[in-house]
Design a protein around this motif. Structure first.
Motif, mmCIF file in Angstrom:
data_model
loop_
_atom_site.group_PDB
_atom_site.id
_atom_site.type_symbol
_atom_site.label_atom_id
_atom_site.label_comp_id
_atom_site.label_asym_id
_atom_site.label_seq_id
_atom_site.Cartn_x
_atom_site.Cartn_y
_atom_site.Cartn_z
ATOM 1 N N PHE A 180 0.807 -1.256 0.031
ATOM 2 C CA PHE A 180 0.012 0.081 -0.012
ATOM 3 C C PHE A 180 0.916 1.380 -0.080
ATOM 4 N N THR A 181 0.323 2.383 -0.201
ATOM 5 C CA THR A 181 0.963 3.813 -0.250
ATOM 6 C C THR A 181 1.416 3.913 1.354
ATOM 7 N N SER A 189 -6.627 4.699 5.047
ATOM 8 C CA SER A 189 -7.084 5.307 3.802
ATOM 9 C C SER A 189 -5.734 4.967 2.607
ATOM 10 N N ARG A 191 -3.666 3.557 -0.173
ATOM 11 C CA ARG A 191 -4.330 2.641 -1.291
ATOM 12 C C ARG A 191 -3.458 1.641 -1.858
ATOM 13 N N LYS A 192 -3.930 0.632 -2.235
ATOM 14 C CA LYS A 192 -3.120 -0.533 -2.824
ATOM 15 C C LYS A 192 -2.421 -0.120 -4.280
ATOM 16 N N ASP A 410 -4.374 9.648 -0.367
ATOM 17 C CA ASP A 410 -5.542 8.871 0.125
ATOM 18 C C ASP A 410 -6.389 8.447 -0.791
ATOM 19 N N SER A 411 -6.866 7.066 -0.413
ATOM 20 C CA SER A 411 -7.767 6.492 -1.422
ATOM 21 C C SER A 411 -9.218 7.140 -1.189
ATOM 22 N N SER A 412 -10.115 7.225 -2.218
ATOM 23 C CA SER A 412 -11.362 7.807 -2.016
ATOM 24 C C SER A 412 -12.456 6.702 -1.555
ATOM 25 N N GLU A 413 -11.906 5.437 -2.260
ATOM 26 C CA GLU A 413 -12.597 4.156 -2.012
ATOM 27 C C GLU A 413 -12.705 3.478 -0.417
ATOM 28 N N GLN A 415 -11.782 1.315 2.422
ATOM 29 C CA GLN A 415 -10.369 1.478 3.486
ATOM 30 C C GLN A 415 -9.627 0.158 3.393
#
Ligand code: ADP
Ligand code: ASP
Ligand code: MG
Length: 424
Positions: A180-181, A189, A191-192, A410-413, A415
């Motif tokens: 992930f980030t 949050s 992101r993969k 951060d991912s908006s999708e 968790q």
């Protein structure tokens, strides 16, 4: 038909039920027609528990005995896993590192693999069995003593075996869905990452992202082994570590920033009042290197004109703190410093991205994000694709979250999911 090396980390085989679950997954791959070689870590936190146990017996366990002790962890999981697979009607045989032909140098506790001769593993596979190999261990070329490869070393066993066997892919099964980030335990949050280059993964691993051991990534890059990091608790596609473009031939996506890594395992030594004359820094770092310690960031302060003396600080793994301090203290008279300060309440944050070398302003944005979050920076170091800063340990998590957000990672999708493990 492919040859797949699958590695299961400690949290994936933490108890009997987990071992049965993993056994099922392995037999499914085998029944689908692939040849499967499995590398397994010790159950759950077994390695940490064995280290604690040794500490209760003696404060300085002999390293040779320590390695024999720790390799017991992987022997337990490998045999139980082989039994569980056999119980599902698929033949399985387990092998120690020595039996699997993992030959190392003789540096106990962090041995390097120098050769892998997996003839017994190949024979087991040729006979139709699943071969289970104990990760994290080998045997020295010189003395036949048992060695361990350093924490997280099963990852390296897996990639080394994959290279030696000419496997099509090395799958690293763990307790998160991939790389992930940022560590999903700190940044839900995060992101993969679908694909990441060896160089970026190398920097992430070197900067504390323990999802892959550093040496495993070095090995994978050198031998061109594609590594697929994924969860043993889900069927999701994980992260592919490779330099090969994807099937569509599209170039690898190259965002400016790949991710934020953190490291809590370092300490800082400050050498106070070093005479500011040529040769002193060389002497200090000779002494430190002579004690077998790898240091990381180095800062020398501007010397005070009136005294002609300066302070030099550097970071190093906290586990090497005692050795480095002892060596420096022994040489205090000839180096001529006044005192030493040791501080293990530090944290290191690193921002990694191959794209940053062609983008000005990345450091400025990083420092602004930390200052807005009220976090003081104690040391800074940079490479072409990484910027690292040292902060107080108790501010590290906040720092990681602030920087992750500042760089729009951060991912908006959904968790990120952490399926298991204690994070120890
Ligand atoms: P295993 O027991 O399977 O070897 P590890 O604990 O060694 O597992 O590595 C997996 C852990 O790595 C995750 O649970 C996560 O907390 C941590 N981690 C740190 N940085 C990252 C990252 N960037 N992406 C994914 N996981 C990370
Ligand atoms: N069991 C070893 C450790 O905990 C090796 C590994 O898990 O990769 O470090
Ligand atoms: Mg690991």
């Amino acid at each position: 038909m492919a040859l797949i090396v699958q590695k299961y980390g400690g949290s994936s085989v933490a108890d009997a039920d987990s071992i049965k679950r993993v056994a099922k997954r392995i037999t499914e791959a085998k029944r689908a027609g692939d040849d499967v070689v499995v590398v397994v870590s010790a159950m759950g936190d077994t390695t940490d528990e064995l280290i604690d146990l040794a500490q209760q017996v003696t404060p300085l366990p002999p390293q040779r005995e320590m390695d024999i002790l720790l390799t017991a962890g992987e022997r337990i999981s490998m045999s139980l896993l082989a039994m569980a697979i056999s119980n599902l009607g698929v033949e399985a045989q387990s092998f120690t590192g020595q039996q699997a032909g993992v030959i190392t140098d003789d540096v106990h506790g962090r041995a390097r693999i120098i050769d892998v001769s997996p003839s017994r593993i190949q024979a087991a596979v040729d006979s139709g069995a699943v071969a289970i190999v104990a990760g994290f261990q080998g045997v020295t070329q010189r003395t036949n003593d048992v060695t361990t490869l350093g924490r997280g070393g099963s990852d390296t066993t897996a990639v080394a075996l994959a290279a030696a066997l000419g496997a099509d892919v090395c799958e690293i099964y763990t307790d998160v869905d991939g790389v992930f980030t940022a560590d999903p335990r700190i940044v839900p949050s995060a992101r993969k990452i679908d694909r990441i280059s060896y160089d970026e993964m190398l920097e992430m691993a070197a900067s504390g992202a323990k999802v892959l051991m550093l040496r495993c990534v070095e090995y994978a890059r050198r031998y061109g082994v594609p590594v697929h990091v994924r969860s043993s608790f889900s069927t999701r596609t994980g992260t592919l570590v490779t330099d090969t473009p994807d099937e569509g031939g599209a170039p690898m996506e190259q965002p400016i920033i790949a991710g934020v890594a953190h490291d809590r395992s370092e300490a800082k030594i400050t050498i106070v009042d070093v005479p500011d004359v040529p040769g002193k820094a060389a002497r200090i770092f000779q002494v430190v290197a002579g004690s077998g310690v790898n240091l990381d960031m180095i800062v020398q302060n501007v010397s005070v004109a009136s005294t002609g003396r300066t302070d030099i600080s550097f970071t190093l793994p906290a586990s090497d703190g005692a050795a480095a301090t002892a060596a420096l203290t022994e040489h205090q008279p000839d180096i001529g410093f006044t005192s030493l300060q040791y501080d293990d309440m530090i944290g290191k944050l690193s921002l990694i991205g191959a794209g940053m070398k062609s983008h000005p302003g990345v450091s400025a944005k990083l420092f602004a994000a930390l200052s807005d979050a009220g976090i003081n920076i104690e040391m800074i170091s940079t490479s072409e694709i990484r910027i690292s800063v040292v902060t107080r340990a108790d501010q590290l998590d906040d720092a990681v979250r602030a920087v992750h957000t500042a760089f729009d990672l951060d991912s908006s999708e959904e968790q990120a999911v952490v399926y298991g493990g204690t994070g120890r």
